[in-house]
Design a protein around this motif. Structure first.
Motif, PDB file in Angstrom:
ATOM      1  N   PHE A  78      40.686  36.936  42.437  1.00  0.00           N
ATOM      2  CA  PHE A  78      41.629  37.955  41.981  1.00  0.00           C
ATOM      3  C   PHE A  78      42.932  37.862  42.781  1.00  0.00           C
ATOM      4  CE2 PHE A  78      43.228  42.378  42.193  1.00  0.00           C
ATOM      5  CZ  PHE A  78      43.512  42.543  40.857  1.00  0.00           C
ATOM      6  N   ARG A  79      42.783  37.774  44.128  1.00  0.00           N
ATOM      7  CA  ARG A  79      43.978  37.689  44.966  1.00  0.00           C
ATOM      8  C   ARG A  79      44.738  36.387  44.725  1.00  0.00           C
ATOM      9  NH1 ARG A  79      42.793  40.526  50.780  1.00  0.00           N
ATOM     10  NH2 ARG A  79      41.603  42.282  49.962  1.00  0.00           N
ATOM     11  N   ARG A  93      46.628  36.903  41.462  1.00  0.00           N
ATOM     12  CA  ARG A  93      47.678  37.917  41.597  1.00  0.00           C
ATOM     13  C   ARG A  93      48.773  37.479  42.554  1.00  0.00           C
ATOM     14  NH1 ARG A  93      46.921  43.192  40.153  1.00  0.00           N
ATOM     15  NH2 ARG A  93      49.074  43.307  40.799  1.00  0.00           N
ATOM     16  N   GLN A 127      34.248  38.623  35.135  1.00  0.00           N
ATOM     17  CA  GLN A 127      34.635  39.745  35.998  1.00  0.00           C
ATOM     18  C   GLN A 127      36.073  39.588  36.496  1.00  0.00           C
ATOM     19  OE1 GLN A 127      31.545  39.333  38.934  1.00  0.00           O
ATOM     20  NE2 GLN A 127      30.266  40.943  38.032  1.00  0.00           N
ATOM     21  N   VAL A 128      36.414  38.368  36.900  1.00  0.00           N
ATOM     22  CA  VAL A 128      37.764  38.140  37.415  1.00  0.00           C
ATOM     23  C   VAL A 128      38.794  38.362  36.304  1.00  0.00           C
ATOM     24  CG1 VAL A 128      39.336  36.387  38.343  1.00  0.00           C
ATOM     25  CG2 VAL A 128      36.999  36.547  39.223  1.00  0.00           C
ATOM     26  N   VAL A 129      38.523  37.801  35.152  1.00  0.00           N
ATOM     27  CA  VAL A 129      39.472  37.951  34.032  1.00  0.00           C
ATOM     28  C   VAL A 129      39.613  39.421  33.655  1.00  0.00           C
ATOM     29  CG1 VAL A 129      39.798  37.472  31.578  1.00  0.00           C
ATOM     30  CG2 VAL A 129      39.180  35.616  33.126  1.00  0.00           C
ATOM     31  N   ARG A 188      39.260  42.003  35.609  1.00  0.00           N
ATOM     32  CA  ARG A 188      40.081  42.689  36.617  1.00  0.00           C
ATOM     33  C   ARG A 188      41.551  42.334  36.455  1.00  0.00           C
ATOM     34  NH1 ARG A 188      38.431  42.382  42.757  1.00  0.00           N
ATOM     35  NH2 ARG A 188      40.273  43.679  43.053  1.00  0.00           N
ATOM     36  N   LEU A 189      41.807  41.067  36.163  1.00  0.00           N
ATOM     37  CA  LEU A 189      43.200  40.644  35.976  1.00  0.00           C
ATOM     38  C   LEU A 189      43.812  41.346  34.766  1.00  0.00           C
ATOM     39  CD1 LEU A 189      42.753  36.820  36.673  1.00  0.00           C
ATOM     40  CD2 LEU A 189      44.072  38.415  38.071  1.00  0.00           C
ATOM     41  N   ARG A 190      42.984  41.495  33.728  1.00  0.00           N
ATOM     42  CA  ARG A 190      43.465  42.145  32.505  1.00  0.00           C
ATOM     43  C   ARG A 190      43.825  43.603  32.772  1.00  0.00           C
ATOM     44  NH1 ARG A 190      39.009  41.580  28.543  1.00  0.00           N
ATOM     45  NH2 ARG A 190      39.534  39.367  28.593  1.00  0.00           N
ATOM     46  N   GLY A 238      44.818  44.675  35.487  1.00  0.00           N
ATOM     47  CA  GLY A 238      45.991  44.729  36.365  1.00  0.00           C
ATOM     48  C   GLY A 238      45.778  45.567  37.588  1.00  0.00           C
ATOM     49  N   GLY A 239      44.542  45.631  38.070  1.00  0.00           N
ATOM     50  CA  GLY A 239      44.261  46.445  39.247  1.00  0.00           C
ATOM     51  C   GLY A 239      44.958  45.911  40.483  1.00  0.00           C
ATOM     52  N   GLU A 240      45.044  46.765  41.469  1.00  0.00           N
ATOM     53  CA  GLU A 240      45.666  46.372  42.714  1.00  0.00           C
ATOM     54  C   GLU A 240      44.657  45.628  43.579  1.00  0.00           C
ATOM     55  OE1 GLU A 240      48.892  46.707  43.585  1.00  0.00           O
ATOM     56  OE2 GLU A 240      49.075  47.341  41.506  1.00  0.00           O
ATOM     57  N   VAL A 241      45.185  44.837  44.481  1.00  0.00           N
ATOM     58  CA  VAL A 241      44.315  44.210  45.480  1.00  0.00           C
ATOM     59  C   VAL A 241      43.807  45.307  46.391  1.00  0.00           C
ATOM     60  CG1 VAL A 241      44.323  42.706  47.504  1.00  0.00           C
ATOM     61  CG2 VAL A 241      45.500  42.004  45.428  1.00  0.00           C
ATOM     62  N   VAL A 242      42.519  45.321  46.603  1.00  0.00           N
ATOM     63  CA  VAL A 242      41.958  46.381  47.455  1.00  0.00           C
ATOM     64  C   VAL A 242      41.239  45.737  48.630  1.00  0.00           C
ATOM     65  CG1 VAL A 242      41.648  48.022  45.596  1.00  0.00           C
ATOM     66  CG2 VAL A 242      39.819  46.423  46.105  1.00  0.00           C
ATOM     67  N   SER A 243      41.186  46.518  49.680  1.00  0.00           N
ATOM     68  CA  SER A 243      40.424  46.053  50.832  1.00  0.00           C
ATOM     69  C   SER A 243      38.949  46.088  50.471  1.00  0.00           C
ATOM     70  CB  SER A 243      40.697  46.983  52.015  1.00  0.00           C
ATOM     71  OG  SER A 243      39.648  46.870  52.946  1.00  0.00           O
ATOM     72  N   LEU A 244      38.266  45.024  50.843  1.00  0.00           N
ATOM     73  CA  LEU A 244      36.827  45.011  50.569  1.00  0.00           C
ATOM     74  C   LEU A 244      36.147  46.154  51.286  1.00  0.00           C
ATOM     75  CD1 LEU A 244      35.855  41.262  50.744  1.00  0.00           C
ATOM     76  CD2 LEU A 244      35.760  42.754  48.767  1.00  0.00           C
ATOM     77  N   GLU A 245      36.664  46.511  52.462  1.00  0.00           N
ATOM     78  CA  GLU A 245      36.034  47.594  53.217  1.00  0.00           C
ATOM     79  C   GLU A 245      36.065  48.890  52.439  1.00  0.00           C
ATOM     80  OE1 GLU A 245      34.352  47.417  56.144  1.00  0.00           O
ATOM     81  OE2 GLU A 245      34.563  45.304  55.691  1.00  0.00           O
ATOM     82  N   ARG A 267      35.723  49.180  49.467  1.00  0.00           N
ATOM     83  CA  ARG A 267      34.758  49.152  48.371  1.00  0.00           C
ATOM     84  C   ARG A 267      33.343  49.316  48.874  1.00  0.00           C
ATOM     85  NH1 ARG A 267      36.071  43.827  45.268  1.00  0.00           N
ATOM     86  NH2 ARG A 267      34.486  44.616  43.857  1.00  0.00           N
TER      87      ARG A 267
END
Lengths: 180, 169
Positions: free
Chosen positions: A59-60, A63, B60-62, B64-66, B68-75, B77
């Motif tokens: 994802f990163r 993006r 799953q990746v596609v 999420r890209l669709r 347009g979510g923001e990059v989030v810290s894994l922590e 989550r």
């Protein structure tokens, strides 16, 4: 436009994704997920972490394509992002590297002396790895354990292919000195 | 055939991507330097690739890209983060109840900002450092002097109703 052919190069697939082709992104994920997964596991990710880490890495990567130099291998870009993710993840523990040193000398298990010698060689190599600089160790492992070429290593570690080659040969030289 | 050539080929051969040619194998047998390097390299040869459902991952990746979510810290989550926020909310309620309790016994007892007994077994799963983070979020506000806390008799009917709802759930 839909281009999702596995015959295309990474750069072509990235260009297709930038043009709106989701299947191109999916093809890149399929192409690199396993080798990236192996790398993440070697850096301390657990099986239960793996899905999250892989998804976040890809994802990163998609993006953040503005940060990717198009003349650099895409796989190196993926490794750089994955390395940063695991570094953040294990920052509190100072990072973890799991070494799997194979029984590469085809030891005859019925020969205790040979088995002992193989164990000793493995131990010497482990000790040798500790004496390498972080850059030498990382380059060596990316090259030998992950199978990256120097261009990919350079992209992953933000260095040049020439410097990666030098680090690799220094690492090999020091490890060779450890062996009887 | 040079040592350099063989050296460059070693990772690929160790990974099983290619094999030594006869010439290379002969060199390897004769050259001590190369043989030693080969002993090193093949001990670090790649382990098997993990079993990953690449189709599912790609979907799953596609997705999420669709979105347009923001990059989030894994922590962020991590599930225990939700526990922390839940606990913080529970602690706020507990603190509020504690502040409202002085009518009990009617004596001038200082209201201790103690945490209500929690029923959050998730806490047991946290590491010490994570518990410290939880505790930090529970840093109590300074408790006002007891005299400034309204007595139960001072409450209006509506306030009493709200209090009962809080206490009785």
């Amino acid at each position: 436009m839909t281009v999702a052919s596995d015959d295309l190069t990474d750069s072509q697939l990235v260009a297709a994704w930038r043009g709106g082709d989701e299947a191109a992104a999916a093809a890149l994920v399929r192409r690199h997920a396993k080798v990236l997964g192996r790398y993440l596991l070697s850096r301390g990710a657990t099986s239960s972490d793996l899905d999250d880490l892989l998804q976040e890495t890809f994802f990163r990567a998609f993006r953040g394509l503005d940060g990717w130099r198009e003349d650099a291998p895409f796989r190196g870009w993926l490794f750089r992002i994955a390395a940063n993710l695991v570094r953040d993840r294990f920052r509190r523990g100072g990072g973890r590297v799991f070494l799997e040193i194979a029984d590469g000398d085809q030891v005859d298990e019925a020969d205790p002396a040979a088995e002992l010698e193989a164990d000793e060689v493995a131990e010497r190599l482990r000790e040798g790895m500790v004496t390498l600089s972080p850059m030498q160790r990382e380059v060596f492992l990316l090259r030998v354990e992950q199978g990256l070429d120097y261009q990919e290593i350079a992209a992953a570690l933000e260095t040049t292919a020439g410097a990666a080659r030098v680090h690799y040969h220094h690492a090999v030289k020091r490890l060779k000195e450890r062996l009887p | 055939m040079t040592d350099q050539h063989l050296s460059e080929r070693m990772p690929g051969v160790a990974a099983g991507e290619s094999a030594w040619s006869e010439l290379e194998a002969a060199h390897l047998e004769a050259c001590r330097e190369c043989a030693t390097e080969w002993r090193v390299v093949r001990r670090f040869a790649p382990v098997a690739e993990p079993a990953i459902d690449t189709e599912r991952l790609a979907a799953q990746v596609v997705s999420r890209l669709r979105q347009g979510g923001e990059v989030v810290s894994l922590e962020s989550r991590r599930p225990w983060r939700r526990v922390i926020w839940g606990l913080a909310a529970a602690a706020s309620v507990a603190l509020a109840v504690a502040v409202w309790r002085p009518w009990i016994g009617g004596t001038e007892v200082a209201v201790a900002p103690t945490r209500e007994p929690t029923m959050l077994p998730e806490l047991d799963a946290l590491f010490e450092a994570e518990l410290e983070v939880v505790l930090a979020t529970l840093e109590p506000k300074p408790v006002e002097p007891i005299g400034s806390v309204p007595r139960i008799g001072d409450l209006t009917d509506d306030e009493l109703e709200l209090l009962l709802q809080d206490v009785e759930g």
